[in-house]
Write an enzyme that holds these catalytic residues in place. Structure first.
Site, PDB file in Angstrom:
ATOM      1  N   CYS A  67       0.866  -1.188   0.000  1.00 29.39           N
ATOM      2  CA  CYS A  67       0.000   0.000   0.000  1.00 29.39           C
ATOM      3  C   CYS A  67       0.901   1.236   0.000  1.00 29.39           C
ATOM      4  O   CYS A  67       2.069   1.151  -0.380  1.00 29.39           O
ATOM      5  CB  CYS A  67      -0.982  -0.019   1.164  1.00 29.39           C
ATOM      6  SG  CYS A  67      -0.230   0.001   2.801  1.00 29.39           S
TER       7      CYS A  67
ATOM      8  N   ASN B  62       2.267   1.446   4.357  1.00 29.68           N
ATOM      9  CA  ASN B  62       2.570   0.167   5.042  1.00 29.68           C
ATOM     10  C   ASN B  62       2.235   0.244   6.532  1.00 29.68           C
ATOM     11  O   ASN B  62       2.904  -0.378   7.358  1.00 29.68           O
ATOM     12  CB  ASN B  62       4.033  -0.272   4.831  1.00 29.68           C
ATOM     13  CG  ASN B  62       4.322  -1.714   5.256  1.00 29.68           C
ATOM     14  OD1 ASN B  62       5.440  -2.041   5.645  1.00 29.68           O
ATOM     15  ND2 ASN B  62       3.347  -2.588   5.191  1.00 29.68           N
TER      16      ASN B  62
ATOM     17  N   CYS C 220      -1.532   0.901   7.333  1.00 30.51           N
ATOM     18  CA  CYS C 220      -2.979   0.647   7.460  1.00 30.51           C
ATOM     19  C   CYS C 220      -3.415  -0.616   6.719  1.00 30.51           C
ATOM     20  O   CYS C 220      -3.756  -1.624   7.341  1.00 30.51           O
ATOM     21  CB  CYS C 220      -3.786   1.841   6.954  1.00 30.51           C
ATOM     22  SG  CYS C 220      -3.561   3.338   7.938  1.00 30.51           S
ATOM     23  N   ARG C 221      -3.428  -0.567   5.375  1.00 34.46           N
ATOM     24  CA  ARG C 221      -3.999  -1.665   4.607  1.00 34.46           C
ATOM     25  C   ARG C 221      -3.105  -2.889   4.476  1.00 34.46           C
ATOM     26  O   ARG C 221      -3.525  -4.016   4.788  1.00 34.46           O
ATOM     27  CB  ARG C 221      -4.402  -1.173   3.201  1.00 34.46           C
ATOM     28  CG  ARG C 221      -5.554  -0.208   3.212  1.00 34.46           C
ATOM     29  CD  ARG C 221      -5.675   0.550   1.897  1.00 34.46           C
ATOM     30  NE  ARG C 221      -4.542   1.458   1.697  1.00 34.46           N
ATOM     31  CZ  ARG C 221      -4.353   2.211   0.629  1.00 34.46           C
ATOM     32  NH1 ARG C 221      -5.212   2.131  -0.374  1.00 34.46           N
ATOM     33  NH2 ARG C 221      -3.323   3.019   0.551  1.00 34.46           N
ATOM     34  N   SER C 222      -1.867  -2.690   3.993  1.00 39.35           N
ATOM     35  CA  SER C 222      -1.037  -3.880   3.732  1.00 39.35           C
ATOM     36  C   SER C 222      -0.655  -4.650   5.001  1.00 39.35           C
ATOM     37  O   SER C 222      -0.515  -5.875   4.930  1.00 39.35           O
ATOM     38  CB  SER C 222       0.187  -3.537   2.877  1.00 39.35           C
ATOM     39  OG  SER C 222       1.021  -2.587   3.495  1.00 39.35           O
TER      40      SER C 222
ATOM     41  N   ASP D  81      -8.311   3.825   0.994  1.00 36.25           N
ATOM     42  CA  ASP D  81      -7.319   4.199   2.002  1.00 36.25           C
ATOM     43  C   ASP D  81      -8.062   4.669   3.252  1.00 36.25           C
ATOM     44  O   ASP D  81      -8.768   5.676   3.208  1.00 36.25           O
ATOM     45  CB  ASP D  81      -6.459   5.327   1.425  1.00 36.25           C
ATOM     46  CG  ASP D  81      -5.353   5.734   2.364  1.00 36.25           C
ATOM     47  OD1 ASP D  81      -5.369   5.298   3.532  1.00 36.25           O
ATOM     48  OD2 ASP D  81      -4.471   6.490   1.928  1.00 36.25           O
TER      49      ASP D  81
HETATM   50  P1  4NP Z   1      -1.831   2.824   4.022  1.00 33.24           P
HETATM   51  O1  4NP Z   1      -2.488   4.164   4.574  1.00 33.24           O
HETATM   52  O2  4NP Z   1      -1.264   3.148   2.664  1.00 33.24           O
HETATM   53  O3  4NP Z   1      -2.976   1.879   3.947  1.00 33.24           O
HETATM   54  O4  4NP Z   1      -0.770   2.413   5.014  1.00 33.24           O
HETATM   55  C1  4NP Z   1      -1.795   5.383   4.659  1.00 33.24           C
HETATM   56  C2  4NP Z   1      -0.915   5.585   5.682  1.00 33.24           C
HETATM   57  C3  4NP Z   1      -0.255   6.800   5.785  1.00 33.24           C
HETATM   58  C4  4NP Z   1      -0.485   7.788   4.847  1.00 33.24           C
HETATM   59  C5  4NP Z   1      -1.361   7.561   3.816  1.00 33.24           C
HETATM   60  C6  4NP Z   1      -2.007   6.357   3.719  1.00 33.24           C
HETATM   61  N1  4NP Z   1       0.182   9.036   4.970  1.00 33.24           N
HETATM   62  O5  4NP Z   1      -0.122   9.945   4.177  1.00 33.24           O
HETATM   63  O6  4NP Z   1       1.048   9.195   5.848  1.00 33.24           O
END
Ligand code: 4NP
Length: 151
Positions: free
Chosen positions: A7, A10, A12-14, A123
């Site tokens: 993602c 790294n 939230c989703r992955s 997201d």
């Molecule tokens: P992820 O979510 O891609 O599912 O881990 C996010 C985590 C952090 C951010 C964006 C999306 N960020 O902008 O810091």
């Protein structure tokens, strides 16, 4: 099989995808390597987001052994399948691919649940209520992924 979940951050989703697939792989006694990474570098070394940890916990999965890392070119050789959560992850991964063999390893994870639809896992970073939906989507995709590869 060596599978990498990717993602943006790294956190939230992955990490949820990694935890879900690892749990299923263990339950089925498969000898698969499962890992996750983010295309971005902001959260390197961090634990998964507390909301992802909580959602996984509610479903009996502990993901607190995970630490965020950034996706890199060497991952194309270390994994057989590189699964993007959304379109932007997919494009960012493909940009780093050196050849057709690398590109063939990359897929949208939700295509295991909804073939050919190229659906993105939303997201949830800015949406506290999004984590349960993300978990449900990833749970289905991981189940289908395993079914497809052990048949
Ligand atoms: P992820 O979510 O891609 O599912 O881990 C996010 C985590 C952090 C951010 C964006 C999306 N960020 O902008 O810091």
């Amino acid at each position: 099989m060596r599978i990498l979940m990717v993602c943006l951050g790294n956190i939230c989703r992955s990490p949820m995808a990694e935890g879900i697939l690892k749990t299923k792989v263990e339950e089925k006694g498969l000898d698969w390597l499962v890992d996750s990474a983010g295309t971005g570098s902001w959260h390197i070394g961090e634990l998964p987001d507390p909301r992802s940890i909580a959602e996984a916990n509610r479903n009996g999965i502990d993901i607190t052994d995970q630490r965020a890392r950034q996706f890199g070119r060497s991952d194309f050789d270390k994994f057989d399948l590189i699964l993007a959560m959304d379109h932007s992850n997919y494009q960012d991964i493909l940009r780093l691919a050196a050849n057709g063999e690398h590109k063939e390893k990359v897929a949208m994870i939700m295509n295991f649940a909804n073939p050919g639809k190229n659906i993105s896992v939303p997201d949830p970073y800015w949406d506290d209520d999004g984590f349960n939906q993300v978990f449900q989507m990833l749970e289905e995709a991981c189940e289908r992924l395993i079914e497809k590869h052990i048949k």
